[in-house]
Design a protein around this motif. Structure first.
Motif, short mmCIF file in Angstrom:
data_model
loop_
_atom_site.label_atom_id
_atom_site.label_comp_id
_atom_site.label_asym_id
_atom_site.label_seq_id
_atom_site.Cartn_x
_atom_site.Cartn_y
_atom_site.Cartn_z
N ALA A 169 2.41 -8.60 2.16
CA ALA A 169 1.89 -7.45 1.71
C ALA A 169 0.36 -7.08 1.97
CB ALA A 169 2.29 -7.24 0.18
N ILE B 204 3.00 -7.40 -6.90
CA ILE B 204 3.95 -7.10 -6.25
C ILE B 204 5.35 -7.20 -6.87
CG2 ILE B 204 5.65 -8.34 -4.47
CD1 ILE B 204 3.14 -9.28 -3.05
N LEU C 205 7.61 -3.84 -7.25
CA LEU C 205 9.14 -4.13 -6.74
C LEU C 205 10.12 -3.62 -7.91
CD1 LEU C 205 9.34 -7.53 -4.84
CD2 LEU C 205 9.99 -5.21 -3.67
N ALA D 171 8.50 -11.41 -0.29
CA ALA D 171 7.34 -10.52 -0.42
C ALA D 171 6.16 -11.41 -1.00
CB ALA D 171 7.24 -9.32 -0.93
N LEU E 202 6.17 -1.81 0.82
CA LEU E 202 7.45 -2.29 0.07
C LEU E 202 8.72 -1.53 0.13
CD1 LEU E 202 5.64 -4.09 -2.86
CD2 LEU E 202 6.61 -5.25 -1.14
#
Length: 300
Positions: free
Chosen positions: A49, A86, A90, A75, A60
């Motif tokens: 990322a 992250i 998500l 990821a 994402l």
């Protein structure tokens, strides 16, 4: 598992990527664009990322839109480059993940799913837009996307009246190009950037028939002999400071210039570029030093 689709360069000890994996990073010339894929087109994806928050969330979201429902997504990012965000990002996109930590990275494994409204909002937030204060099209993730960086501003203030054929190495949004093209003696100008998004924005920002735009690594360019080159070379690669990156730009400039051709370079004062310039050019002249930046002219 071995991934057949990849974004960026995940550390090989953290993810297995097929030798012929399809690349989607805008920083890899020739890669495909996640934004161009129809929904559900990918069967898997491993993603390093980006560090910028808006760019990372948009990436994402594009990944979730491009993946088939339930397809595996891996990821990751370094802990100091947004890795700690992250899993939360998500989840905000409607895709819970299993988080782990290894080799200073946070790694999130998920089966693709998501909230369509949240995904679209993140994609829209990371999309190109026209910024009135800049008078330019720009996009989060591109170098100095929301302001004219002081190094480029210094170069623009001191630009000579170039003439003949030239290039702008690391053209970004096209800010320096506008200054160069103000000279009617410029016959042609090649704008080169390793970021696909920058080249696409330049196509919008620099409407001049003298211009050619290349999505390429300036260090590998073979487009001479040129009369002049201007550049504000990057000095970070894979998130780490790299003086070798700028030195590669300098060597490429020397290889692409004709004898007597001029290279104008702006850089942070602490970067040790003078030795590389002295090695590749017959004369090196300081032009200005302001606000932590230095401007140098070198003649081949």
């Amino acid at each position: 598992m071995i991934h057949n689709n990849v974004f960026g360069a995940p550390p090989p000890e953290l993810a297995q990527v097929a030798p012929d994996a399809r690349q989607f990073s805008p920083l890899v010339p020739g890669a495909d664009d996640l934004a161009e894929l129809p929904p559900g087109a990918l069967a898997d994806l491993v993603l390093l990322a980006p560090p910028g928050a808006v760019e990372r969330r948009a990436t994402l979201a594009l990944a979730l839109r491009a993946l088939a429902p339930g397809a595996p997504l891996l990821a990751m990012a370094a802990k100091d480059k947004g890795g700690g965000r992250i899993a939360w990002e998500l989840a905000e996109l409607g895709c819970p993940s299993l988080e782990s930590a290894r080799r200073h990275h946070r790694i999130c494994a998920a089966s693709a799913q998501g909230d369509e409204a949240a995904i679209q909002a993140a994609i829209d937030a990371g999309a190109p837009r026209f910024v009135e204060s800049l008078g330019l099209w720009t996009q989060p993730g591109v170098f100095s996307w929301d302001r004219i960086d002081p190094g480029s501003a210094l170069l623009i203030r001191h630009l000579p009246q170039f003439s003949g054929r030239g290039a702008d190495f690391g053209c970004g949004l096209g800010v320096i190009a506008h200054g160069i093209l103000a000279s009617p003696k410029v016959k042609s100008l090649v704008l080169v950037d390793i970021d696909r998004r920058a080249t696409e924005l330049c196509a919008r920002n620099v409407a001049d028939p003298r211009v050619t735009i290349l999505w390429a690594d300036a260090r590998e360019l073979k487009n001479g002999p040129l009369d002049f080159i201007a550049m504000n070379p990057p000095f970070h690669e894979a998130g780490q400071e790299s003086k070798e990156l700028g030195q590669g730009f300098i060597a490429s400039a020397a290889a692409n210039l004709r004898p007597g051709g001029r290279c104008w370079l702006v850089a942070n004062r602490h970067l040790p570029y003078e030795a590389a310039m002295a090695k590749n050019f017959r004369s090196v002249t300081p032009i200005a030093v302001e606000d932590g930046f230095k401007l140098i002219e070198a003649v081949k």
